[in-house]
Scaffold this motif. Structure first.
Motif, PDB file in Angstrom:
ATOM      1  N   LYS A  34       0.962  -1.147   0.148  1.00  0.00           N
ATOM      2  CA  LYS A  34      -0.068  -0.026   0.002  1.00  0.00           C
ATOM      3  C   LYS A  34       0.870   1.291  -0.054  1.00  0.00           C
ATOM      4  CE  LYS A  34      -3.833   2.242   2.645  1.00  0.00           C
ATOM      5  NZ  LYS A  34      -4.609   2.276   3.481  1.00  0.00           N
ATOM      6  N   THR A  35       1.825   1.249   0.808  1.00  0.00           N
ATOM      7  CA  THR A  35       2.897   2.553   0.640  1.00  0.00           C
ATOM      8  C   THR A  35       3.622   2.738  -0.479  1.00  0.00           C
ATOM      9  OG1 THR A  35       3.372   1.841   3.105  1.00  0.00           O
ATOM     10  CG2 THR A  35       4.871   3.477   1.915  1.00  0.00           C
ATOM     11  N   LEU A  36       3.825   1.269  -0.970  1.00  0.00           N
ATOM     12  CA  LEU A  36       4.566   1.575  -2.617  1.00  0.00           C
ATOM     13  C   LEU A  36       3.588   2.247  -3.448  1.00  0.00           C
ATOM     14  CD1 LEU A  36       6.793   0.800  -4.613  1.00  0.00           C
ATOM     15  CD2 LEU A  36       5.593  -1.370  -4.815  1.00  0.00           C
ATOM     16  N   VAL A  37       2.435   1.736  -3.318  1.00  0.00           N
ATOM     17  CA  VAL A  37       1.399   2.157  -4.487  1.00  0.00           C
ATOM     18  C   VAL A  37       1.186   3.613  -4.218  1.00  0.00           C
ATOM     19  CG1 VAL A  37      -0.779   1.960  -5.540  1.00  0.00           C
ATOM     20  CG2 VAL A  37       0.461  -0.242  -4.727  1.00  0.00           C
ATOM     21  N   GLU A  38       0.851   3.856  -3.072  1.00  0.00           N
ATOM     22  CA  GLU A  38       0.638   5.685  -2.604  1.00  0.00           C
ATOM     23  C   GLU A  38       1.700   6.442  -2.855  1.00  0.00           C
ATOM     24  OE1 GLU A  38      -0.330   5.362   1.611  1.00  0.00           O
ATOM     25  OE2 GLU A  38      -2.337   4.909   1.221  1.00  0.00           O
ATOM     26  N   THR A  39       2.881   6.067  -2.762  1.00  0.00           N
ATOM     27  CA  THR A  39       3.995   6.828  -3.067  1.00  0.00           C
ATOM     28  C   THR A  39       4.151   6.943  -4.566  1.00  0.00           C
ATOM     29  OG1 THR A  39       5.271   5.808  -0.922  1.00  0.00           O
ATOM     30  CG2 THR A  39       6.389   7.225  -2.622  1.00  0.00           C
ATOM     31  N   GLN A  40       4.061   5.882  -5.374  1.00  0.00           N
ATOM     32  CA  GLN A  40       4.408   6.174  -6.662  1.00  0.00           C
ATOM     33  C   GLN A  40       3.394   6.683  -7.424  1.00  0.00           C
ATOM     34  OE1 GLN A  40       6.714   1.958  -7.448  1.00  0.00           O
ATOM     35  NE2 GLN A  40       6.938   3.420  -9.056  1.00  0.00           N
ATOM     36  N   THR A  41       2.123   6.442  -7.164  1.00  0.00           N
ATOM     37  CA  THR A  41       0.782   7.148  -7.698  1.00  0.00           C
ATOM     38  C   THR A  41       0.907   8.633  -7.546  1.00  0.00           C
ATOM     39  OG1 THR A  41      -0.520   6.548  -6.104  1.00  0.00           O
ATOM     40  CG2 THR A  41      -0.605   5.137  -7.863  1.00  0.00           C
ATOM     41  N   VAL A  42       1.136   9.014  -6.235  1.00  0.00           N
ATOM     42  CA  VAL A  42       1.318  10.475  -6.071  1.00  0.00           C
ATOM     43  C   VAL A  42       2.480  11.142  -6.812  1.00  0.00           C
ATOM     44  CG1 VAL A  42       1.984  12.091  -4.347  1.00  0.00           C
ATOM     45  CG2 VAL A  42       0.275  10.263  -3.658  1.00  0.00           C
ATOM     46  N   ALA A  43       3.561  10.464  -6.946  1.00  0.00           N
ATOM     47  CA  ALA A  43       4.633  10.803  -7.810  1.00  0.00           C
ATOM     48  C   ALA A  43       4.317  11.018  -9.341  1.00  0.00           C
ATOM     49  CB  ALA A  43       5.918  10.088  -7.625  1.00  0.00           C
ATOM     50  N   TYR A  44       3.538   9.894  -9.777  1.00  0.00           N
ATOM     51  CA  TYR A  44       3.203   9.884 -11.338  1.00  0.00           C
ATOM     52  C   TYR A  44       1.808  10.546 -11.611  1.00  0.00           C
ATOM     53  CZ  TYR A  44       6.914   6.225 -11.300  1.00  0.00           C
ATOM     54  OH  TYR A  44       7.980   5.590 -11.225  1.00  0.00           O
ATOM     55  N   ILE A  75       7.717  -6.398  -9.358  1.00  0.00           N
ATOM     56  CA  ILE A  75       6.886  -6.057 -10.461  1.00  0.00           C
ATOM     57  C   ILE A  75       5.960  -4.999 -10.348  1.00  0.00           C
ATOM     58  CG2 ILE A  75       4.844  -7.436 -11.704  1.00  0.00           C
ATOM     59  CD1 ILE A  75       6.590  -9.869 -10.629  1.00  0.00           C
ATOM     60  N   ILE A  76       5.452  -4.795  -9.342  1.00  0.00           N
ATOM     61  CA  ILE A  76       4.425  -3.644  -9.142  1.00  0.00           C
ATOM     62  C   ILE A  76       5.166  -2.144  -9.324  1.00  0.00           C
ATOM     63  CG2 ILE A  76       2.842  -2.311  -7.584  1.00  0.00           C
ATOM     64  CD1 ILE A  76       2.396  -4.996  -6.457  1.00  0.00           C
ATOM     65  N   GLN A  77       6.392  -2.190  -8.865  1.00  0.00           N
ATOM     66  CA  GLN A  77       7.110  -1.124  -9.126  1.00  0.00           C
ATOM     67  C   GLN A  77       7.368  -1.051 -10.596  1.00  0.00           C
ATOM     68  OE1 GLN A  77      11.341  -1.167  -7.505  1.00  0.00           O
ATOM     69  NE2 GLN A  77      10.653   0.581  -6.177  1.00  0.00           N
ATOM     70  N   GLU A  78       7.803  -1.854 -11.214  1.00  0.00           N
ATOM     71  CA  GLU A  78       7.973  -1.650 -12.654  1.00  0.00           C
ATOM     72  C   GLU A  78       6.948  -1.315 -13.604  1.00  0.00           C
ATOM     73  OE1 GLU A  78      10.530  -1.039 -15.234  1.00  0.00           O
ATOM     74  OE2 GLU A  78      11.604  -2.312 -13.586  1.00  0.00           O
ATOM     75  N   ALA A  79       5.703  -2.227 -13.246  1.00  0.00           N
ATOM     76  CA  ALA A  79       4.532  -1.865 -13.773  1.00  0.00           C
ATOM     77  C   ALA A  79       3.897  -0.453 -13.667  1.00  0.00           C
ATOM     78  CB  ALA A  79       3.404  -2.652 -13.375  1.00  0.00           C
ATOM     79  N   LEU A  80       4.111   0.071 -12.536  1.00  0.00           N
ATOM     80  CA  LEU A  80       3.468   1.394 -12.525  1.00  0.00           C
ATOM     81  C   LEU A  80       4.533   2.446 -13.160  1.00  0.00           C
ATOM     82  CD1 LEU A  80       2.951   1.426  -8.515  1.00  0.00           C
ATOM     83  CD2 LEU A  80       1.209   1.637 -10.475  1.00  0.00           C
ATOM     84  N   HIS A  81       5.709   2.293 -13.201  1.00  0.00           N
ATOM     85  CA  HIS A  81       6.578   2.994 -13.921  1.00  0.00           C
ATOM     86  C   HIS A  81       6.447   3.078 -15.321  1.00  0.00           C
ATOM     87  CE1 HIS A  81      10.374   5.360 -14.901  1.00  0.00           C
ATOM     88  NE2 HIS A  81      10.684   4.131 -15.826  1.00  0.00           N
ATOM     89  N   ASN A  82       6.041   2.038 -16.171  1.00  0.00           N
ATOM     90  CA  ASN A  82       5.694   1.708 -17.209  1.00  0.00           C
ATOM     91  C   ASN A  82       4.405   2.525 -17.678  1.00  0.00           C
ATOM     92  OD1 ASN A  82       8.088   0.070 -17.808  1.00  0.00           O
ATOM     93  ND2 ASN A  82       6.915  -1.815 -17.786  1.00  0.00           N
ATOM     94  N   ILE A  83       3.585   2.268 -16.791  1.00  0.00           N
ATOM     95  CA  ILE A  83       2.258   3.112 -17.005  1.00  0.00           C
ATOM     96  C   ILE A  83       2.428   4.605 -16.942  1.00  0.00           C
ATOM     97  CG2 ILE A  83       0.054   3.620 -15.858  1.00  0.00           C
ATOM     98  CD1 ILE A  83       0.117   0.893 -14.625  1.00  0.00           C
ATOM     99  N   TYR A  84       3.466   5.193 -16.261  1.00  0.00           N
ATOM    100  CA  TYR A  84       3.645   6.552 -16.180  1.00  0.00           C
ATOM    101  C   TYR A  84       4.462   6.754 -17.394  1.00  0.00           C
ATOM    102  CZ  TYR A  84       6.322  10.558 -14.965  1.00  0.00           C
ATOM    103  OH  TYR A  84       7.095  11.824 -15.041  1.00  0.00           O
ATOM    104  N   LYS A  85       5.467   5.985 -17.718  1.00  0.00           N
ATOM    105  CA  LYS A  85       6.260   6.443 -18.940  1.00  0.00           C
ATOM    106  C   LYS A  85       5.658   6.220 -20.289  1.00  0.00           C
ATOM    107  CE  LYS A  85      10.876   5.395 -20.630  1.00  0.00           C
ATOM    108  NZ  LYS A  85      11.930   4.509 -20.607  1.00  0.00           N
ATOM    109  N   HIS A  86       4.671   5.186 -20.274  1.00  0.00           N
ATOM    110  CA  HIS A  86       4.099   5.001 -21.675  1.00  0.00           C
ATOM    111  C   HIS A  86       2.686   4.999 -22.000  1.00  0.00           C
ATOM    112  CE1 HIS A  86       7.955   3.270 -22.929  1.00  0.00           C
ATOM    113  NE2 HIS A  86       8.141   2.729 -21.755  1.00  0.00           N
ATOM    114  N   ALA A  87       1.824   4.612 -20.798  1.00  0.00           N
ATOM    115  CA  ALA A  87       0.571   4.661 -21.243  1.00  0.00           C
ATOM    116  C   ALA A  87      -0.420   5.537 -21.077  1.00  0.00           C
ATOM    117  CB  ALA A  87      -0.188   3.717 -19.930  1.00  0.00           C
TER     118      ALA A  87
END
Length: 596
Positions: free
Chosen positions: A475-485, A513-525
């Motif tokens: 949850k902390t990972l998802v919250e942190t990355q989604t706020v940044a992205y 995997i979640i970390q990489e997937a969120l990064h790909n979504i931010y970068k490409h999607a």
């Protein structure tokens, strides 16, 4: 249809294979014939390719002094030029073809027929140039040649007579036009044997009557032509002109509703082709309609006219360029042939050297990759242990706070309530029934309060649910990355998973995997939202990552570093990954990993 496409593919494959063999053995006649066949194949499919192969064939047949085949290829070129409205080019090409056929002594039936086709094309070209006298002259020459041919040539003669009647109509020679077209229509079998051609001739005849102001048989002949043009209930291409003539006729009578109906029908059908017929339909509607609607049709007419002129000019320029490039290609082939031997020798040397270098570098990279994997695994373990340690600190703090609140409730509030109840018990000396009843009620209520507080105290002093530590980490990972992205997220746990029973290796890889997937979504999607869903199915942890981004073609997309890393991690934990994506609708990544 599939069978027909298969035949076409086979034809192209065999043609190019035969062309290579013919070029290998320097068989000029066969090379020329194959290029001619390819030009004919592409005639109504791809104009550029048709022109390219026809010019190659023309050049080769000229080298062989093959007048007939050269003229045959020139006829196709002339027709392509006429289609692109290069009337001058088509005229010159046709005359060149006729001159070549005139060189043939003792002309055969095929030579005479080919010459008649050239004259017919010249008649159509001069009709397009509005030089009707010349057009009539060439159409008559075409008919004369066809009449000389032995056998049944009625269909070919009728075709030229229809063209002649059309030119006579355009020239204002209505009586002669009606006579010529009438000769074609005298054949009672024409309607049943060739309904589309019959419809074209009948429409020409009816339109000639209209232009000559003889409208007694109208609009009946137009409707009869329209009916004949509809094959199996579907309008043929000739229906467009008939519909235009009906709209013109009704507009002339002032019957606007009928004129609009047929005018819009002509426009609707001609829009499939986006050519001069659509241009005519737009101009006709601008005359039928009024006000802004008429003005809009006129604007569309002007816009389309400019577009078609530019397109035709581009095609004509392309034809000239293709002819020039064909000559250049042949010269270039000679140069290439000399260079190929040197290239072959150099290529062999380079390949051998490259292979040796590849072996050396491949071994080095393999060693580096192994070292990197070991370092990455160690780093992953350290990161996860650090996260667990941080989470344990938070959990300890929460436990201490709960314990403090529990003790406060038990020792403070409960003590006071217990004292109050004792006081009430001691005051229970008043023996009146009403006093006893009232005090008993107070005491009962105080007991209920005690029980509630004990229950709360007990629950506060209970440990967290097992496995909640990993869930908090995710949850902390998802919250942190989604706020940044800048993403909205939804994290669901649809099944109870005992993460304490799951190995650290699997948990680390899920985290990465979640970390990489969120990064790909931010970068490409270019997504706005992302949903992450964990569930347990058939002793496997299933993770779905769904975004509402732009999507991509899964079959054609190249695997980037991010996707390769995800696949590598999933493979390490014996998992499976499945990606589905649609353009504009987003992407879904499904990952299944067995617990054991």
């Amino acid at each position: 249809m599939e069978e027909e496409m298969g035949h076409k593919d086979s034809f192209l494959k065999l043609s190019h294979e035969n062309l290579q063999l013919a070029e290998k053995f320097k068989d000029t006649a066969t090379i020329a014939q194959i290029n001619k066949n390819l030009g004919y194949y592409y005639f109504d499919r791809e104009v550029d390719s048709a022109h390219f192969y026809n010019h190659r064939a023309e050049k080769l047949f000229k080298q062989l002094n093959d007048y007939f085949n050269t003229a045959t290829v020139l006829l196709d070129i002339a027709l392509l030029q006429r289609s692109a409205k290069d009337f001058t080019g088509s005229e010159l090409t046709s005359i060149e073809g006729i001159m070549l056929l005139n060189k043939i002594k003792n002309p055969t039936k095929e030579v005479i027929r080919k010459k008649s086709f050239f004259y017919n094309n010249l008649g159509v070209v001069f009709n397009g140039l509005e030089q009707y006298d010349k057009s009539i002259e060439y159409q008559n020459k075409s008919i004369e040649l066809k009449l000389k041919l032995k056998g049944n040539n009625k269909a070919a003669i009728d075709f030229s007579k229809n063209n002649l009647g059309n030119v006579l109509k355009n020239a204002g020679q209505y009586d002669l036009a009606l006579k010529t077209l009438g000769e074609v229509l005298e054949d009672e079998s024409l309607e049943s044997e060739s309904p589309d051609f019959y419809a074209m001739v009948l429409d020409n005849y009816a339109h000639t009557l209209y232009l000559s102001n003889n409208k007694e048989a109208l609009p009946g002949l137009y409707h009869k032509a329209l009916k004949a043009s509809r094959v199996n209930g579907v309008d043929a291409y000739n229906s467009i002109i008939i519909l235009q003539h009906l709209a013109e006729y009704y507009n002339d009578l002032g019957l606007k509703d009928s004129a609009k109906y047929y005018g819009y029908e002509a426009k609707r059908y001609s829009e499939k082709y986006h050519n001069d017929d659509l241009l005519t339909s737009l101009l006709l509607l601008s005359k039928i309609e009024e006000g802004d609607i008429a003005a809009n049709h006129l604007r569309n007419y002007v816009r389309l006219n400019d577009s078609l002129q530019k397109s035709e000019r581009a095609i004509r320029n392309k034809f000239t360029r293709i002819k020039f490039e064909t000559n250049e290609i042949e010269e270039e082939n000679i140069k290439i042939a000399r260079e190929r031997l040197w290239l072959l020798v150099i290529s062999i040397v380079v390949i051998v050297a490259s292979f040796l270098l590849y072996i050396i570098f491949a071994q080095r990279n393999k060693n580096k990759k192994l070292e990197f994997i070991q370092q990455q695994q160690q780093t992953n373990e350290e990161i996860y242990n650090l996260l667990l340690t941080q989470n344990e600190v938070v959990e300890d703090a929460r436990a201490l706070e709960k314990k403090r609140i529990s003790e406060e409730l038990h020792d403070g509030v409960l003590g006071k309530l217990f004292g109050a109840r004792l006081s009430l018990d001691s005051l229970n000396t008043n023996s009146s029934a009403e006093a006893i009843k009232t005090r008993s009620q107070y005491i009962a209520e105080l007991k209920m309060v005690e029980e509630d507080i004990r229950k709360v105290s007990h629950e506060l002093n209970t440990d967290f649910v097992s496995g909640s530590g990993f869930r908090d980490i995710i949850k902390t990972l998802v919250e942190t990355q989604t706020v940044a992205y800048g993403l909205e997220y939804k994290l669901e746990w649809q099944s109870t998973i005992d993460w304490d029973e799951v190995s650290n290796k699997i948990k680390i890889h899920f985290y990465r995997i979640i970390q990489e997937a969120l990064h790909n979504i931010y970068k490409h999607a270019k997504a706005n939202k992302v949903n992450l869903i964990f569930k347990l199915e058939n002793s496997a942890i299933c993770l779905s990552i769904i975004d509402d981004g732009v999507g991509f073609d899964v079959n054609r997309a190249k695997s980037g570093i991010g996707l390769k890393n995800m696949n590598s991690r999933i493979k390490e934990i014996n998992g499976k990954i499945h990606i589905t994506s649609k353009k504009v609708e987003g992407t879904t990544v499904n990952i299944d990993v067995p617990i054991s």
